[in-house]
Motif scaffolding. Structure first.
Motif, PDB file in Angstrom:
ATOM      1  N   LEU A  45       0.815  -1.214   0.000  1.00 48.01           N
ATOM      2  CA  LEU A  45       0.000   0.000   0.000  1.00 48.01           C
ATOM      3  C   LEU A  45       0.850   1.266   0.000  1.00 48.01           C
ATOM      4  CD1 LEU A  45      -2.846  -1.016   2.467  1.00 48.01           C
ATOM      5  CD2 LEU A  45      -3.049  -0.622  -0.003  1.00 48.01           C
ATOM      6  N   ALA A  70      -0.836   3.717   3.704  1.00 47.10           N
ATOM      7  CA  ALA A  70      -1.041   3.058   4.997  1.00 47.10           C
ATOM      8  C   ALA A  70       0.053   3.424   5.988  1.00 47.10           C
ATOM      9  CB  ALA A  70      -1.065   1.543   4.814  1.00 47.10           C
ATOM     10  N   LEU A 109      -6.023  -6.430  -2.525  1.00 41.39           N
ATOM     11  CA  LEU A 109      -5.714  -5.008  -2.336  1.00 41.39           C
ATOM     12  C   LEU A 109      -6.231  -4.168  -3.501  1.00 41.39           C
ATOM     13  CD1 LEU A 109      -2.165  -5.241  -0.757  1.00 41.39           C
ATOM     14  CD2 LEU A 109      -4.281  -4.494   0.366  1.00 41.39           C
ATOM     15  N   THR A 122      -8.693  -1.300  -2.043  1.00 42.81           N
ATOM     16  CA  THR A 122      -8.030   0.004  -1.891  1.00 42.81           C
ATOM     17  C   THR A 122      -8.939   1.178  -2.234  1.00 42.81           C
ATOM     18  OG1 THR A 122      -5.844  -0.972  -2.158  1.00 42.81           O
ATOM     19  CG2 THR A 122      -6.020   1.390  -2.542  1.00 42.81           C
ATOM     20  N   THR A 178      -9.538   4.080   0.534  1.00 45.19           N
ATOM     21  CA  THR A 178      -8.926   5.396   0.327  1.00 45.19           C
ATOM     22  C   THR A 178      -9.923   6.441  -0.145  1.00 45.19           C
ATOM     23  OG1 THR A 178      -8.293   4.855  -1.946  1.00 45.19           O
ATOM     24  CG2 THR A 178      -6.667   4.407  -0.200  1.00 45.19           C
TER      25      THR A 178
END
Length: 178
Positions: free
Chosen positions: A26, A30, A168, A172, A176
């Protein structure tokens, strides 16, 4: 949205290694992973987006003292989250399990994390298909999918990176706000 908080419980270190790999993948999105034995509820609640990871110990148990873990972990931390307001938070889960040795309780501990954050009002993302695993039973299945990413480090370590990347990529944007 701010950075993603990554929290994990671990006994042997495998879950910590997966959490560190997630953080590395990430990048700047992160913060560094935190072991729940070193975290407070406020540490966790300061994030709007979370990734929580756990192994399954003993008879489908969370890591913690009663499961024979060497230190406190999720077993001792989760009760502190009871009654907290996590509405507006987005949470993704991952669990480690051994489908050959513990196929009758495969990644069962992940459901405890799921139930706790759902009860607190969080939105869970990142459900994962059961395809590709051979097990008898898992309590961590809702609507025919695992409640989070499943890693079998014992029997399928060669698939870990590919699974992490696919998961991911899926979660993500939700974590986000992108």
């Amino acid at each position: 949205m701010g950075k993603i908080g990554i929290f994990f419980g671990s006994d042997t270190g495998n879950t910590r290694r997966v959490a560190k790999s997630i953080a590395k993948k990430l990048g700047d999105a992160a913060d560094a992973p935190v072991d729940v034995k070193k975290a407070s509820v406020d540490d966790l609640l300061k994030y709007d987006a979370l990734i929580l990871g756990t192994p399954t110990l003993g008879d489908g148990e969370l890591p913690g003292l009663s499961a024979g873990a060497s230190d406190e972990s999720w077993e001792e931390f989760l009760p502190k989250l009871a009654g907290q307001d996590m509405s507006g938070k987005v949470v993704a889960l991952f669990g480690l399990g051994d489908q050959e040795g513990y196929g009758h309780e495969f990644v069962d501990a992940m459901i405890f994390l799921y139930d706790t954050v759902i009860d607190a009002g969080a939105k869970v993302v990142g459900f994962w298909p059961t395809d590709g695993y051979t097990f008898e039973k898992s309590n961590s299945i809702v609507d025919d999918q695992f409640v989070g990413l499943v890693i079998d480090h014992e029997n399928q370590s060669d698939q870990t990176d590919e699974r992490l990347d696919a998961w991911l990529e899926e979660i993500t944007p939700a974590l986000t706000g992108a």
